[in-house]
Design an enzyme around this catalytic site. Structure first.
Site, PDB file in Angstrom:
ATOM      1  CB  CYS A   6      48.679  17.162  19.787  1.00 18.47           C
ATOM      2  SG  CYS A   6      48.478  17.069  17.994  1.00 18.47           S
ATOM      3  CB  CYS A  66      36.962  13.540  64.189  1.00 24.53           C
ATOM      4  SG  CYS A  66      37.494  13.490  65.911  1.00 24.53           S
ATOM      5  CB  CYS A 126      43.170   7.554  73.164  1.00 21.31           C
ATOM      6  SG  CYS A 126      44.351   8.204  74.387  1.00 21.31           S
ATOM      7  CB  CYS A 164      57.457   8.471  62.714  1.00 19.96           C
ATOM      8  SG  CYS A 164      56.931   9.762  63.862  1.00 19.96           S
ATOM      9  CB  CYS A 194      44.221  12.292  77.590  1.00 17.09           C
ATOM     10  SG  CYS A 194      44.717  10.926  76.511  1.00 17.09           S
TER      11      CYS A 194
END
Length: 694
Positions: free
Chosen positions: A507, A586, A631, A644, A652
């Site tokens: 309002c 990705c 990786c 975590c 893999c």
């Protein structure tokens, strides 16, 4: 021959200066005049002039002339001291000249404003002439020669008193005339002069100022034990004192024992019945009669006043036998057994006259009646304001409407009479009708609420000033907000909705001390904006929710509005809108390829494809900023979404410690602490910022 020392002949006196014309105005005669002789509808030119006179005085004169086209010849001229001038209407005046006091000249003006201006100038001149006359009268009279033997102290006191009375009467008459003509200055002078003389006045309207028709006033008469109903013929100008005299003359009740109550007011003698609201036939009044002892009325006083009334009246009040009517304020006729309802009923005028005829004058002033005929003790409660004795069951005073005392208890054995039963029935009927009216009003309000509930907007019931644009909004053209009942115009509320960046519209009411925290309802928003504006408003909410969500992901399909909030255990998102499968790691769509294949293909296409190059640069930037990593086994780019520090490569399946950017376990796989990050070995974490990578 001139005597020695005598003054010589006076030089020729200088001619008097010509008169100064203060104002001239055209007017016509409404009727023929005898003095001066003028026919009806004659056109005149009124001219007010002033000429200096002796002793510094000024001489005002009013001249009547023919109009300029007729030659402008003078008809007559009068000194203002000798005429009388009166305003009869906006354009109608009267002029009274010497010699014809009963035949004033009726003057008619063509323009009301010109007549008003003429009266303003003329009345000012008349006041100055009157002031000069008053000063002349107030001047000390020349003393008589000593030989006459007269002295101011020897004036007859009776003559001096008579002269003083004449002077006061003259001042009172002037005051009345000044008030009638609207002369505020003259009225103020007369009032000051009368106040200095401590004159006692009664200022009342003339009787011709009131309506002349007679009024039939219904009067309820009661004393401590009895009641009656009579009808009196009065006029609007009848004062309460005259009303008391009328009742004294017609019924024998002395004015001292009369207490009149009209319109819940205890009446005073100097006011008229019309001032208390008695203006038409059937208007009611109440007369309460005191006892002679309470009114301090003596027998001698009553007889003297009754003789005076009988002498002043043309036909004194008599009874059917020709005897003088007797008087008593406390009827002592006791109701007989079985006649309680008859004694307590209201009498008409004939009953009360017959009852008064049966009373003796000695009943008023002699000793109390014998024990065989005791006066009945009135049952009921006494009003704390007017002392009227009310019936036990009555909730309020019948005379002044005061509340019954809270500590009064109706006697247990009290049997209501017919009048009480009728009144109680009327009260119950009134309560029933009130409850019915209240229920009908509630139903009406409920139906109105239902109608408003079906509508998108509640229109403003009264005109208002919009607190945003400060424009006046007529009733029904604004909006009353449902949640807070604040009012605004429709256009301002529409702009507030369109420019609001929040999914809920607050309002807009604000002032120096308060800001409204309510919000517009969705149906109010839909009714205030157009369809396109409402569509944009709906799209605004999901977009804002997506921006404010921590784990949100938008579909990578071009122009797709799909998005989601993902969890740490989810790596893919199927868009519910375009059905495309998005890779959350990705942050791209590569159906049919795993993340390594997509990233290898992306590096190859980045050499020639701008979009692919931008995507590859984006991935490398994420790696450099620490928001992604390669990786340690297959070298694809992986990213931790939330939770975590333990992640798993989707290609893999290598378990990775995010904070150390290396494998979680040794060569032996899960549980091998000979290598990897060795988190929680010997109670030590793998990194100070580790967030539980086990």
């Amino acid at each position: 021959m001139a005597l020695p020392g005598a003054p010589g002949p006076a030089p020729d006196a200088a001619p008097p200066p010509p008169p100064t014309v203060l104002m001239a105005v055209r007017a016509g005669l409404a009727r023929a005049a005898r003095l001066p002789p003028l026919p009806a509808a004659a056109a005149l030119r009124l001219q007010l002039s002033v000429q200096p006179a002796a002793a510094g005085e000024r001489r005002f004169r009013l001249g009547l002339r023919h109009p300029e086209p007729a030659g402008g010849e003078p008809v007559a001229e009068y000194d203002l001291r000798d005429i009388s001038y009166r305003v009869c209407g906006p354009a109608a005046h009267e002029l009274t000249v010497p010699g014809a006091p009963q035949e004033p000249l009726a003057l008619a003006f063509e323009d009301e404003r010109e007549a008003q201006k003429w009266w303003t100038v003329l009345s000012s001149s008349l006041r100055e002439v009157q002031k000069a006359s008053d000063n002349a009268l107030a001047a000390p009279a020349p003393s008589l020669p000593a030989a006459a033997g007269a002295d101011a102290a020897d004036v007859d006191p009776e003559t001096a008193q008579s002269l003083e009375l004449v002077e006061k009467e003259e001042l009172a008459l002037r005051l009345a005339q000044a008030i009638e003509y609207g002369d505020e200055e003259a009225a103020a002078r007369c009032a000051v002069a009368l106040a200095r003389q401590l004159a006692t006045l009664r200022i009342l309207w003339r009787e011709d100022m009131y309506p002349s028709d007679e009024i039939s006033m219904a009067v309820g008469v009661e004393d401590a034990t009895s009641s009656a109903s009579i009808t009196l013929r009065v006029r609007a100008h009848t004062t309460i004192a005259e009303l008391k005299e009328q009742v004294f003359r017609d019924y024998g009740f002395h004015p001292l024992v009369q207490r009149w109550i009209i319109g819940q007011c205890l009446c005073v003698d100097d006011r008229t019945v019309s001032s208390y609201g008695v203006r038409r036939d059937g208007d009611t009044a109440y007369l309460y009669l005191l006892s002679a002892s309470a009114a301090e009325l003596t027998e001698q006083r009553y007889e003297e006043d009754q003789a005076r009334v009988m002498l002043s009246a043309t036909s004194p009040p008599t009874n059917s036998n020709g005897e003088r009517r007797k008087y008593n304020t406390l009827p002592s006729v006791s109701p007989k057994k079985g006649q309680g309802s008859e004694a307590s009923r209201r009498w008409d005028a004939g009953d009360i006259s017959q009852h008064l005829d049966s009373l003796q004058l000695g009943d008023l002033f002699s000793t109390p009646p014998a024990p065989s005929l005791p006066s009945p003790v009135p049952a009921g409660w006494s009003c704390p304001q007017c002392t009227f004795i009310n019936k036990p069951t009555r909730p309020g005073c019948e005379m002044c409407s005061a509340d019954r005392p809270s500590d009064y208890v109706v006697p247990g054995g009290h049997q209501p009479d017919e009048s009480e039963l009728w009144r109680m029935q009327q009260e119950q009927e009134g309560i029933r009708q009130y409850q019915q009216a209240l229920e009908a009003e509630r139903q009406q309000n409920f139906q109105q609420l239902l109608r408003l509930e079906d509508e998108g907007l509640v229109p403003n019931p009264e005109g208002l000033e919009c607190r945003i644009c400060y424009q006046h909004v007529p009733p029904g053209a604004g909006v009353l907000l449902r949640d807070c009942l604040h009012n605004f115009c429709r256009e301002c509320l529409r702009q507030v909705i369109n420019y609001s960046e929040e999914p809920v519209v607050a309002c807009p009411f604000r002032d120096d001390t308060y800001a409204c925290s309510s919000h517009l309802q969705e149906r109010e928003i839909r009714a205030l904006v157009s369809a396109e504006e409402y569509r944009r408003f709906l799209e605004r909410s999901p977009a804002l929710a997506e921006r404010r969500s921590r784990n949100s992901f938008h579909c990578r399909s071009p122009d797709c509005r799909g998005w989601c909030i993902y969890e740490d255990s989810v790596n893919e998102f199927r868009c519910p809108i375009c059905q495309a499968l998005n890779c959350l790691l990705c942050k791209a769509i590569h159906e049919g390829q795993n993340c390594r294949q997509y990233q290898d293909d992306l590096r190859l296409r980045a050499q020639n494809d701008v979009a692919a190059r931008q995507t590859n640069d984006m991935l490398q930037t994420l790696v450099q900023l620490g928001e992604a990593m390669h990786c340690p086994t297959c070298r694809i780019v992986v990213q931790k979404k939330d939770g975590c520090d333990w992640i798993r490569c989707t290609v893999c399946q290598t378990e990775i410690c995010w904070v150390t950017k290396g494998p979680r376990w040794g060569p032996g796989g899960p549980g091998d602490t000979s290598g990897g990050c060795r988190c929680n070995v010997n109670g030590q974490r793998c990194h100070p910022r580790c967030q539980n990578c086990h």
